[in-house]
Motif scaffolding. Sequence first.
Motif, PDB file in Angstrom:
ATOM      1  N   PHE A 223       0.868  -1.183   0.000  1.00 32.02           N
ATOM      2  CA  PHE A 223       0.000   0.000   0.000  1.00 32.02           C
ATOM      3  C   PHE A 223       0.902   1.230   0.000  1.00 32.02           C
ATOM      4  N   LEU A 224       0.763   2.077  -1.023  1.00 29.14           N
ATOM      5  CA  LEU A 224       1.701   3.186  -1.242  1.00 29.14           C
ATOM      6  C   LEU A 224       1.253   4.454  -0.514  1.00 29.14           C
ATOM      7  N   LEU A 225       1.354   4.457   0.804  1.00 27.33           N
ATOM      8  CA  LEU A 225       0.936   5.627   1.573  1.00 27.33           C
ATOM      9  C   LEU A 225       1.969   6.750   1.481  1.00 27.33           C
ATOM     10  N   TRP A 226       3.241   6.438   1.735  1.00 29.96           N
ATOM     11  CA  TRP A 226       4.284   7.474   1.655  1.00 29.96           C
ATOM     12  C   TRP A 226       4.391   8.040   0.246  1.00 29.96           C
ATOM     13  N   ALA A 227       4.304   7.173  -0.743  1.00 26.53           N
ATOM     14  CA  ALA A 227       4.432   7.627  -2.126  1.00 26.53           C
ATOM     15  C   ALA A 227       3.351   8.625  -2.496  1.00 26.53           C
ATOM     16  N   LEU A 228       2.202   8.567  -1.812  1.00 27.16           N
ATOM     17  CA  LEU A 228       1.086   9.470  -2.106  1.00 27.16           C
ATOM     18  C   LEU A 228       1.086  10.713  -1.230  1.00 27.16           C
ATOM     19  N   ARG A 229       2.004  10.802  -0.288  1.00 31.40           N
ATOM     20  CA  ARG A 229       2.014  11.926   0.667  1.00 31.40           C
ATOM     21  C   ARG A 229       2.196  13.281  -0.007  1.00 31.40           C
ATOM     22  N   GLY A 230       2.934  13.311  -1.104  1.00 29.03           N
ATOM     23  CA  GLY A 230       3.239  14.606  -1.716  1.00 29.03           C
ATOM     24  C   GLY A 230       2.148  15.153  -2.610  1.00 29.03           C
ATOM     25  N   VAL A 231       1.074  14.375  -2.852  1.00 30.46           N
ATOM     26  CA  VAL A 231       0.030  14.802  -3.794  1.00 30.46           C
ATOM     27  C   VAL A 231      -0.953  15.727  -3.092  1.00 30.46           C
ATOM     28  N   GLY A 341     -11.478 -12.927  -7.870  1.00 25.87           N
ATOM     29  CA  GLY A 341     -11.089 -14.141  -7.164  1.00 25.87           C
ATOM     30  C   GLY A 341      -9.594 -14.328  -7.060  1.00 25.87           C
ATOM     31  N   SER A 342      -8.834 -13.843  -8.040  1.00 23.54           N
ATOM     32  CA  SER A 342      -7.376 -13.989  -8.008  1.00 23.54           C
ATOM     33  C   SER A 342      -6.699 -12.924  -7.163  1.00 23.54           C
ATOM     34  N   HIS A 343      -7.458 -11.916  -6.754  1.00 23.66           N
ATOM     35  CA  HIS A 343      -6.877 -10.803  -5.989  1.00 23.66           C
ATOM     36  C   HIS A 343      -7.837 -10.432  -4.860  1.00 23.66           C
ATOM     37  N   TRP A 344      -8.167 -11.457  -4.082  1.00 25.11           N
ATOM     38  CA  TRP A 344      -9.177 -11.281  -3.030  1.00 25.11           C
ATOM     39  C   TRP A 344      -8.712 -10.302  -1.956  1.00 25.11           C
ATOM     40  N   GLN A 345      -7.438 -10.302  -1.628  1.00 25.32           N
ATOM     41  CA  GLN A 345      -6.913  -9.403  -0.588  1.00 25.32           C
ATOM     42  C   GLN A 345      -7.158  -7.945  -0.968  1.00 25.32           C
ATOM     43  N   GLN A 346      -6.859  -7.586  -2.213  1.00 29.83           N
ATOM     44  CA  GLN A 346      -7.089  -6.217  -2.669  1.00 29.83           C
ATOM     45  C   GLN A 346      -8.580  -5.906  -2.739  1.00 29.83           C
ATOM     46  N   PHE A 347      -9.381  -6.883  -3.215  1.00 27.21           N
ATOM     47  CA  PHE A 347     -10.823  -6.658  -3.308  1.00 27.21           C
ATOM     48  C   PHE A 347     -11.423  -6.477  -1.916  1.00 27.21           C
ATOM     49  N   LYS A 348     -10.945  -7.248  -0.964  1.00 27.78           N
ATOM     50  CA  LYS A 348     -11.439  -7.120   0.413  1.00 27.78           C
ATOM     51  C   LYS A 348     -11.141  -5.730   0.972  1.00 27.78           C
ATOM     52  N   LEU A 349      -9.976  -5.188   0.627  1.00 27.99           N
ATOM     53  CA  LEU A 349      -9.640  -3.826   1.055  1.00 27.99           C
ATOM     54  C   LEU A 349     -10.668  -2.834   0.515  1.00 27.99           C
ATOM     55  N   LEU A 350     -11.057  -3.000  -0.737  1.00 27.49           N
ATOM     56  CA  LEU A 350     -12.033  -2.084  -1.327  1.00 27.49           C
ATOM     57  C   LEU A 350     -13.409  -2.243  -0.697  1.00 27.49           C
ATOM     58  N   MET A 450      -7.448   4.138   5.069  1.00 27.71           N
ATOM     59  CA  MET A 450      -7.382   2.972   4.190  1.00 27.71           C
ATOM     60  C   MET A 450      -6.146   2.128   4.492  1.00 27.71           C
ATOM     61  N   ALA A 451      -5.042   2.816   4.824  1.00 27.73           N
ATOM     62  CA  ALA A 451      -3.807   2.093   5.144  1.00 27.73           C
ATOM     63  C   ALA A 451      -3.967   1.252   6.407  1.00 27.73           C
ATOM     64  N   GLU A 452      -4.740   1.748   7.388  1.00 26.95           N
ATOM     65  CA  GLU A 452      -4.986   0.973   8.605  1.00 26.95           C
ATOM     66  C   GLU A 452      -5.716  -0.318   8.266  1.00 26.95           C
ATOM     67  N   THR A 453      -6.721  -0.229   7.397  1.00 25.57           N
ATOM     68  CA  THR A 453      -7.440  -1.437   6.974  1.00 25.57           C
ATOM     69  C   THR A 453      -6.507  -2.369   6.212  1.00 25.57           C
ATOM     70  N   ALA A 454      -5.633  -1.799   5.381  1.00 33.89           N
ATOM     71  CA  ALA A 454      -4.690  -2.626   4.611  1.00 33.89           C
ATOM     72  C   ALA A 454      -3.798  -3.433   5.546  1.00 33.89           C
ATOM     73  N   ARG A 455      -3.368  -2.835   6.636  1.00 35.20           N
ATOM     74  CA  ARG A 455      -2.513  -3.544   7.595  1.00 35.20           C
ATOM     75  C   ARG A 455      -3.233  -4.741   8.193  1.00 35.20           C
ATOM     76  N   THR A 456      -4.511  -4.559   8.558  1.00 35.69           N
ATOM     77  CA  THR A 456      -5.263  -5.656   9.170  1.00 35.69           C
ATOM     78  C   THR A 456      -5.480  -6.810   8.176  1.00 35.69           C
ATOM     79  N   LEU A 457      -5.445  -6.492   6.885  1.00 29.61           N
ATOM     80  CA  LEU A 457      -5.637  -7.526   5.864  1.00 29.61           C
ATOM     81  C   LEU A 457      -4.324  -8.167   5.420  1.00 29.61           C
TER      82      LEU A 457
END
Length: 929
Positions: A223-231, A341-350, A450-457
């Motif tokens: 999850f690219l949190l730092w990379a998005l900090r400058g936007v 189905g092939s990317h359930w972790q990312q889909f669950k985040l959404l 969103m990053a907090e949820t990503a960590r739990t997943l």
Amino acid sequence: MKGFLQTVAEGRHSRDGEQQVQRHSDLGEVVPEGKDPETTQAEQENTDGTEEAQENGQPIVADFLTEERSRLHETMSLLGLETYCNRKLSLQDARQISFDSMKNWAPQVPTDLPWSFLRKLLALNSEVRNTTLLSDLPQDDRTGEKETQVDEQEIYWGTSEDIYSLTELVTTPDVPLNPLDLLCALLLCSDSFLQQELLVKMSLCQFALPVVLPDSETQNHTFLLWALRGVMRTWWWQSPGGPRTWREESLVLTRVPIISFARMDISSHSKSHLLNAVMSPSHHQPHDYFCHREMPSAANAREIADGLVEMSWYSPGSSSKENLDVFPEPVAFANLRGEIGSHWQQFKLLTETSAAVFILTDNIGQKEYELLCSLSGSTTRYYLILSPYRGKRNANLRFLNKLVSVLQIDYSHVLVKVSSTDSKRLVKRLQAIVVNVIKSASRKVSLEDMAETARTLGLKVDEDCEECQKARERVEKITQDIQDVELYKREKLRLQGDPWRSIAQVEKELCRLQRAGDSSPEKYKSELRQRLLALRMHQNRYELGGGMQEFIKGIANPSLVEKQYFLGWMKLKLEEMARQGRRQPPEALAPLGPKHSRPAELSEQLWPTSLGVEHFLREMGQFYEAECYLVEAGKMAESQKRFTHFVGLASELVLSGFPLELMDRGTCCVPLRWVTGILRELHARLEGRPRLLVLSVLGAEGTGKSTLLNTMFGLQFATSRSYKPHGTFMQLISVTEDFRQDLGCDFILVIDSGGLTGGAVAARGERYELEVSLATLAMGLSNITVVSMAETKDTPLAALHAFLKLEKLGHVPNCQLVSQDLSDGPVPRPNPRDRKQLLEQLNDLSKAVAEMEKQDEERALSDTVLCDPEKHIWHIPRLWHGMPPMAPVSLGYCEAVFELKRCLLENIRNGVCHQHRDIVHLVELVGRL
């Protein structure tokens, strides 16, 4: 409900019976998004990408790790990026001046693609996502290539018939690389700071930003949190019961509803094409926020980008009472690449962070039903977008009716595209649903949430690395004491402000002796030196405060990565404080319009001076200056010096590409000992006499100087409307070893001056004298000076005055005049007569300045700087293609800036500029000026 759904569907079936046999959608061939048409049948026959379910109801992903790793290795090898899988690319690597910096031709082989992408993206070129190789283009499309390139090929290959052809020897893929694969490969090979800069540039181009970066090598998706900090995002905000007001905020901190789109199994709809249409006004051609299959190269199969989660943010930009925006409030759209189905972790985040999720599919069978059943109990709204005549109609109806209670949906949550002609109807329906979701959304999340949820997943978050967290803790120790910025500067940064201004006045008077009165010059000088000594002794009595000590520890850290994170966090935290502390400008002066329309005095009142990293470095400089002066005056022994190492710390920042303040605009005085000390330290660290070329930019406030430099060289001079330092800053760019001999220098030192006052303000008084000093310093150090202006009336008279002063000293830099279009609409391309007219107007101004200085001989600007309208006057189109905040950077702007850059480098290469200098010579010049 079951009968209702079936009846409606059957009714549609009977009305559109003729459409059943249609095998094409309005978006082209009916194929899964991002897949080759040849693989469609195989995928329909073999859907083993997802098992039915685990015992806990969550689907498992098939074990294709070996194949995915092989794909990643093949892609990296194809692009020539294997070296950077471990030794990451840095921002310094991307900025280097090389032979390619003067070229603008298409990549010829796959290994050209990463460098072409980097150069174009840093230059804000909207065509960066085209990965077509020159060898894949039709012959007629290659006419724009440089003749020298063709000549080189002819010389190398000759004309012998038995020689292998170029196309036979160069290994190229059968089809161009998918742009998303190139983006993922580059991000995987870049360090955190280059990632952050690339995402800032992508945001300015209005490209969807990667949020979850897949890594098929380790399966540790990031999850690219730092990379998005400058936007940053800008929009018009409707307060409850109040007027619409302008806001600027960090993307990471902004809480908005998220609308997600994902694909389940096969879908004849292009998610990305649909998303682009939903985000665009109906009367506009949809902007390509998301890559879609109709773009060049984007129809090719993705090799490593499946599992990528991209997001694009819609920001309302209309301040008028008419509702011209697609959506009334900011909203984010997320797009999951690949199958659910092939990317359930990312889909669950959404599903756990979105206000609504739209699922596109053609078939809902047993497998899809069980997959969706695992979402039971979710509070997210789910919508299905179907194309029923592409799939199994009866099965779809049966399982749809079962899902009604599971997902708590009704007919309004099922959208059916029944023909190839109802795309506009579908888009309008989607826009209406999104508006309804926004108005009723109780779930608004930021990227931090969103990053907090990503960590739990189980997703990795880029900010969680040890260096980043240590740097953040140190910065929080500093910023937690800053409650009132002005109070903090007075009580904690005590060597600046009035003490520094008083010292600057005395030092200037020592040079000018304008107020000696009846006193003899020697006596007056002695008095001034005594006064200066007292001021420096007063400064030297202070000790470093807690915040300054933490700051010095941060930049003295032996870990370069932690030091970079520290400076990044300092910049982000202080800019956030500046946004929170600013006064809201009235609607009429909102900076979504041309900045130069705001009077300078009013602009300063609305945007008060903030606290930045430069204030902490300036404080270090004053401690160093006071100590050096006392040693020179014999009031302190050399062995008692405590701050000698400060110049070493500052020189390390310059070498790493950090912008360093040369002159504070508040005093317009160079801290001579501090600046020359840093330059001498640079000379020592670079081991020898590296050749320098100095390029400076001058111009009135709001004429796009910093943006011009950032676009031209990929630099990071501040451009935020909420926080804009007013001093003169310098930044060092290195030249690649293989280009140094040809270019004639080892480094280019870029100087970005603070905004000067345009000609409308009276050219008299102390402020004008200070600006003349600033302009004289910037030009006097320069080989090339670029003067930026929006109109002739914006031409700083201080710059013309500086030209006259420097001419007397025998130094006139190569001058380039840049007229930037800041209007709200398109302006026709200027012709040679426009250039001549502009030069005549500038000549009149320069004569007026000469008369003001009581010079006997009236000199025109063309006489002073040898200004040829064809070679020295540039017209740059407006920055935005459309109206901000949703407008991307225009292609015309980046192309004109590239041409200016190419000309500047050509001038350097051909020796048109003054002789290149080394650092020792630069130190002497600073002292003289």
